[in-house]
Design a protein around this motif. Structure first.
Motif, PDB file in Angstrom:
ATOM      1  N   ARG A  37       6.859  20.196  17.617  1.00  0.00           N
ATOM      2  CA  ARG A  37       6.853  21.484  17.565  1.00  0.00           C
ATOM      3  C   ARG A  37       6.625  22.609  17.046  1.00  0.00           C
ATOM      4  NH1 ARG A  37       8.373  20.679  21.896  1.00  0.00           N
ATOM      5  NH2 ARG A  37       7.708  22.255  21.926  1.00  0.00           N
ATOM      6  N   ILE A  38       6.038  22.114  16.173  1.00  0.00           N
ATOM      7  CA  ILE A  38       4.446  23.764  15.428  1.00  0.00           C
ATOM      8  C   ILE A  38       3.551  23.492  16.104  1.00  0.00           C
ATOM      9  CG2 ILE A  38       2.647  23.756  13.983  1.00  0.00           C
ATOM     10  CD1 ILE A  38       5.025  21.428  12.355  1.00  0.00           C
ATOM     11  N   GLY A  39       3.048  22.251  17.311  1.00  0.00           N
ATOM     12  CA  GLY A  39       1.764  22.617  18.695  1.00  0.00           C
ATOM     13  C   GLY A  39       0.263  23.124  17.667  1.00  0.00           C
ATOM     14  N   PRO A  40      -0.300  24.159  18.435  1.00  0.00           N
ATOM     15  CA  PRO A  40      -1.534  24.434  17.567  1.00  0.00           C
ATOM     16  C   PRO A  40      -1.447  24.830  16.565  1.00  0.00           C
ATOM     17  CG  PRO A  40      -1.190  25.152  20.503  1.00  0.00           C
ATOM     18  CD  PRO A  40      -0.465  24.427  19.997  1.00  0.00           C
ATOM     19  N   VAL A  41      -2.351  24.783  15.761  1.00  0.00           N
ATOM     20  CA  VAL A  41      -2.126  25.543  14.579  1.00  0.00           C
ATOM     21  C   VAL A  41      -2.914  26.595  14.244  1.00  0.00           C
ATOM     22  CG1 VAL A  41      -1.911  25.933  12.362  1.00  0.00           C
ATOM     23  CG2 VAL A  41      -0.803  24.118  13.370  1.00  0.00           C
ATOM     24  N   PRO A  42      -2.899  27.815  14.753  1.00  0.00           N
ATOM     25  CA  PRO A  42      -4.302  28.735  14.360  1.00  0.00           C
ATOM     26  C   PRO A  42      -4.623  28.990  13.533  1.00  0.00           C
ATOM     27  CG  PRO A  42      -2.475  29.320  16.005  1.00  0.00           C
ATOM     28  CD  PRO A  42      -1.799  28.661  15.179  1.00  0.00           C
ATOM     29  N   ARG A  43      -6.482  29.141  13.650  1.00  0.00           N
ATOM     30  CA  ARG A  43      -6.564  29.515  12.070  1.00  0.00           C
ATOM     31  C   ARG A  43      -6.192  30.785  11.537  1.00  0.00           C
ATOM     32  NH1 ARG A  43     -10.266  25.910  10.824  1.00  0.00           N
ATOM     33  NH2 ARG A  43     -10.775  26.293   8.914  1.00  0.00           N
ATOM     34  N   GLY A  44      -6.079  30.213  10.559  1.00  0.00           N
ATOM     35  CA  GLY A  44      -5.545  31.796   8.577  1.00  0.00           C
ATOM     36  C   GLY A  44      -4.205  31.287   9.458  1.00  0.00           C
ATOM     37  N   ILE A  45      -3.787  30.744  10.417  1.00  0.00           N
ATOM     38  CA  ILE A  45      -2.062  31.393  10.206  1.00  0.00           C
ATOM     39  C   ILE A  45      -1.083  30.977   9.095  1.00  0.00           C
ATOM     40  CG2 ILE A  45      -1.607  28.590  10.639  1.00  0.00           C
ATOM     41  CD1 ILE A  45       0.681  29.829  12.323  1.00  0.00           C
ATOM     42  N   ARG A  46      -0.094  31.757   8.643  1.00  0.00           N
ATOM     43  CA  ARG A  46       0.467  31.260   7.690  1.00  0.00           C
ATOM     44  C   ARG A  46       1.495  30.440   7.224  1.00  0.00           C
ATOM     45  NH1 ARG A  46       1.245  37.725   7.032  1.00  0.00           N
ATOM     46  NH2 ARG A  46       2.358  37.504   9.458  1.00  0.00           N
ATOM     47  N   VAL A  47       1.033  29.792   6.632  1.00  0.00           N
ATOM     48  CA  VAL A  47       2.491  28.719   6.712  1.00  0.00           C
ATOM     49  C   VAL A  47       3.801  28.700   5.464  1.00  0.00           C
ATOM     50  CG1 VAL A  47       2.722  26.025   6.883  1.00  0.00           C
ATOM     51  CG2 VAL A  47       1.420  27.323   7.704  1.00  0.00           C
ATOM     52  N   LEU A  48       4.417  28.359   5.615  1.00  0.00           N
ATOM     53  CA  LEU A  48       5.438  28.419   4.114  1.00  0.00           C
ATOM     54  C   LEU A  48       5.848  26.726   4.350  1.00  0.00           C
ATOM     55  CD1 LEU A  48       7.294  28.793   1.896  1.00  0.00           C
ATOM     56  CD2 LEU A  48       8.356  29.794   3.084  1.00  0.00           C
ATOM     57  N   ASP A  49       6.062  25.625   3.245  1.00  0.00           N
ATOM     58  CA  ASP A  49       6.530  24.472   3.582  1.00  0.00           C
ATOM     59  C   ASP A  49       7.349  24.405   2.855  1.00  0.00           C
ATOM     60  OD1 ASP A  49       7.006  21.628   3.443  1.00  0.00           O
ATOM     61  OD2 ASP A  49       4.892  21.091   3.410  1.00  0.00           O
ATOM     62  N   LEU A  50       8.311  24.351   2.931  1.00  0.00           N
ATOM     63  CA  LEU A  50       9.968  24.553   2.146  1.00  0.00           C
ATOM     64  C   LEU A  50      10.150  22.942   1.592  1.00  0.00           C
ATOM     65  CD1 LEU A  50      11.532  27.022   4.160  1.00  0.00           C
ATOM     66  CD2 LEU A  50      11.041  27.027   1.865  1.00  0.00           C
ATOM     67  N   GLY A  51      10.711  22.565   0.612  1.00  0.00           N
ATOM     68  CA  GLY A  51      11.089  21.502   0.095  1.00  0.00           C
ATOM     69  C   GLY A  51       9.336  20.358   0.447  1.00  0.00           C
ATOM     70  N   CYS A  52       8.575  20.757   0.100  1.00  0.00           N
ATOM     71  CA  CYS A  52       7.400  20.616   0.401  1.00  0.00           C
ATOM     72  C   CYS A  52       6.714  18.893  -0.307  1.00  0.00           C
ATOM     73  CB  CYS A  52       6.334  21.212   0.046  1.00  0.00           C
ATOM     74  SG  CYS A  52       5.313  20.849  -1.481  1.00  0.00           S
ATOM     75  N   GLY A  53       8.145  18.853  -0.960  1.00  0.00           N
ATOM     76  CA  GLY A  53       7.362  17.572  -1.989  1.00  0.00           C
ATOM     77  C   GLY A  53       6.453  17.022  -2.506  1.00  0.00           C
ATOM     78  N   ASN A  54       5.210  15.758  -2.076  1.00  0.00           N
ATOM     79  CA  ASN A  54       4.501  16.052  -3.156  1.00  0.00           C
ATOM     80  C   ASN A  54       3.234  16.465  -1.196  1.00  0.00           C
ATOM     81  OD1 ASN A  54       3.496  14.668  -0.299  1.00  0.00           O
ATOM     82  ND2 ASN A  54       2.129  12.855  -1.922  1.00  0.00           N
ATOM     83  N   GLY A  55       3.604  17.374  -1.129  1.00  0.00           N
ATOM     84  CA  GLY A  55       2.571  18.790  -0.614  1.00  0.00           C
ATOM     85  C   GLY A  55       2.061  17.821   1.261  1.00  0.00           C
ATOM     86  N   TYR A  56       1.880  16.105   1.613  1.00  0.00           N
ATOM     87  CA  TYR A  56       1.344  15.808   2.342  1.00  0.00           C
ATOM     88  C   TYR A  56       1.270  16.279   3.942  1.00  0.00           C
ATOM     89  CZ  TYR A  56       4.682  13.471   5.347  1.00  0.00           C
ATOM     90  OH  TYR A  56       5.313  13.237   6.353  1.00  0.00           O
ATOM     91  N   ILE A  57       2.249  16.602   4.430  1.00  0.00           N
ATOM     92  CA  ILE A  57       2.485  17.563   5.364  1.00  0.00           C
ATOM     93  C   ILE A  57       1.538  18.887   5.058  1.00  0.00           C
ATOM     94  CG2 ILE A  57       4.204  19.807   6.959  1.00  0.00           C
ATOM     95  CD1 ILE A  57       4.520  16.426   7.327  1.00  0.00           C
ATOM     96  N   ALA A  58       1.768  19.861   3.927  1.00  0.00           N
ATOM     97  CA  ALA A  58       0.788  21.432   3.499  1.00  0.00           C
ATOM     98  C   ALA A  58      -0.238  20.882   3.698  1.00  0.00           C
ATOM     99  CB  ALA A  58       1.579  21.816   1.802  1.00  0.00           C
ATOM    100  N   ARG A  59      -0.628  19.600   3.068  1.00  0.00           N
ATOM    101  CA  ARG A  59      -2.632  19.415   3.407  1.00  0.00           C
ATOM    102  C   ARG A  59      -2.695  19.283   4.891  1.00  0.00           C
ATOM    103  NH1 ARG A  59      -0.479  16.157  -0.582  1.00  0.00           N
ATOM    104  NH2 ARG A  59      -1.444  14.747  -0.512  1.00  0.00           N
ATOM    105  N   ARG A  60      -1.363  18.158   5.906  1.00  0.00           N
ATOM    106  CA  ARG A  60      -2.151  17.791   6.539  1.00  0.00           C
ATOM    107  C   ARG A  60      -2.550  19.969   7.490  1.00  0.00           C
ATOM    108  NH1 ARG A  60       1.261  13.919  11.264  1.00  0.00           N
ATOM    109  NH2 ARG A  60       0.215  14.878  12.861  1.00  0.00           N
TER     110      ARG A  60
END
Ligand SMILES: C[S@@+](CC[C@H](N)C(=O)[O-])C[C@H]1O[C@@H](n2cnc3c(N)ncnc32)[C@H](O)[C@@H]1O
Length: 261
Positions: A37-60
């Protein structure tokens, strides 16, 4: 989760469990649906990871070129997430904060908000959805995964398997679906201690209405099924293929009333 800051060692355990690519359940069942559902992630897009835990999704997401802000109430997990930056600097900005109060983010400063299995742990989920709507730009998106509200109602749901002749018939029993409530879960830590965390059940229509009221419209959804790696581990694969335990929602921020699209 309940009082994560008071559970010494819980953050370390959760960090080790999720590592850099998520535990087996996340990596092979939930995350493929989230990223579909996230689909392609354009470079520079501003992303907020809510309840990010240890940040593995944020890093990805950061590795794909996103500029990521991670938010979590657990000081231990935020510390752990920051520590990963020493291994691989990705310029992710982490805040220890309640997802319902994001005063450090200005209005319409985020293109994509994600929440991977965190809304079900957040007490003030309606405030979080409202605050997310404030910070996401019109046309921006909110993609989140939750326990499937129809089939995975914490301790009030379970499998029923009827064996007669031929393959067994699988049912999911669910109690008190309509009633928003919280429930606690026990996690056994490797050192023998156990901790309890709290999860929140809300019916499906609750999510749709909260999103709609905040200014989001639901545009797509996934009910992730087992991936090949998951199948290899033989964890009720045939059952989860028939009845999903997770739901991923993609919602789009509508322009405010009266403003051009
Ligand atoms: C099941 S974990 C998921 C973590 C991460 N997204 C992942 O996929 O591994 C839920 C997370 O939500 C965080 N959390 C709970 N209540 C919160 C709140 N009010 N604001 C921000 N984070 C919260 C917890 O500390 C925990 O890290």
């Amino acid at each position: 989760m309940t009082d994560p800051e008071r559970i010494d060692g819980f953050g370390a355990w959760y960090d080790e469990k999720q590592g850099d690519s998520g535990d087996l359940w996340h990596r092979t069942l939930i995350d493929p649906g989230l990223f579909a559902r996230i689909g392609p992630v354009p470079r520079g897009i501003r992303v907020l990871d809510l309840g990010c835990g240890n940040g593995y999704i944020a890093r990805r997401l950061a590795r794909l070129g996103a500029r990521v802000v991670g938010v979590d109430t657990s000081p231990e997990l935020i510390e752990r997430a920051r520590a990963w930056q020493g291994t691989e600097p990705l310029d992710i900005v982490y805040h220890r904060a309640d997802a319902a109060h994001l005063s450090f983010l200005s209005d319409q400063s985020i293109d994509l908000a994600v929440a991977n299995m965190s809304l079900v742990d957040i007490e003030n989920a309606s405030g979080t959805i409202r605050e997310t709507a404030r910070v996401v730009v019109p046309g921006g998106r909110f993609v989140f995964s939750i326990s499937h509200p129809c089939f995975d109602v914490d301790t009030r749901s379970g499998w029923l398997v009827e064996v007669t002749v031929g393959p067994p018939t699988v049912f999911r029993k669910v109690a008190r679906y309509q009633e928003p409530h919280s429930d606690s879960y026990r996690w056994a830590l490797p050192d023998g201690r156990s901790v309890r965390t709290v999860g929140y059940h809300r019916p499906l229509a609750w999510y749709v209405k909260q999103l709609r009221t905040a200014g989001f419209i639901v545009v797509d959804a996934e009910e992730p099924g087992p991936s090949i790696e998951f199948v290899g581990h033989r964890m009720k694969r045939e059952w989860i293929e028939q009845i999903p335990l997770h739901l991923v929602i993609e919602a789009r921020r509508e322009p405010a009333q009266g403003t051009p699209g």
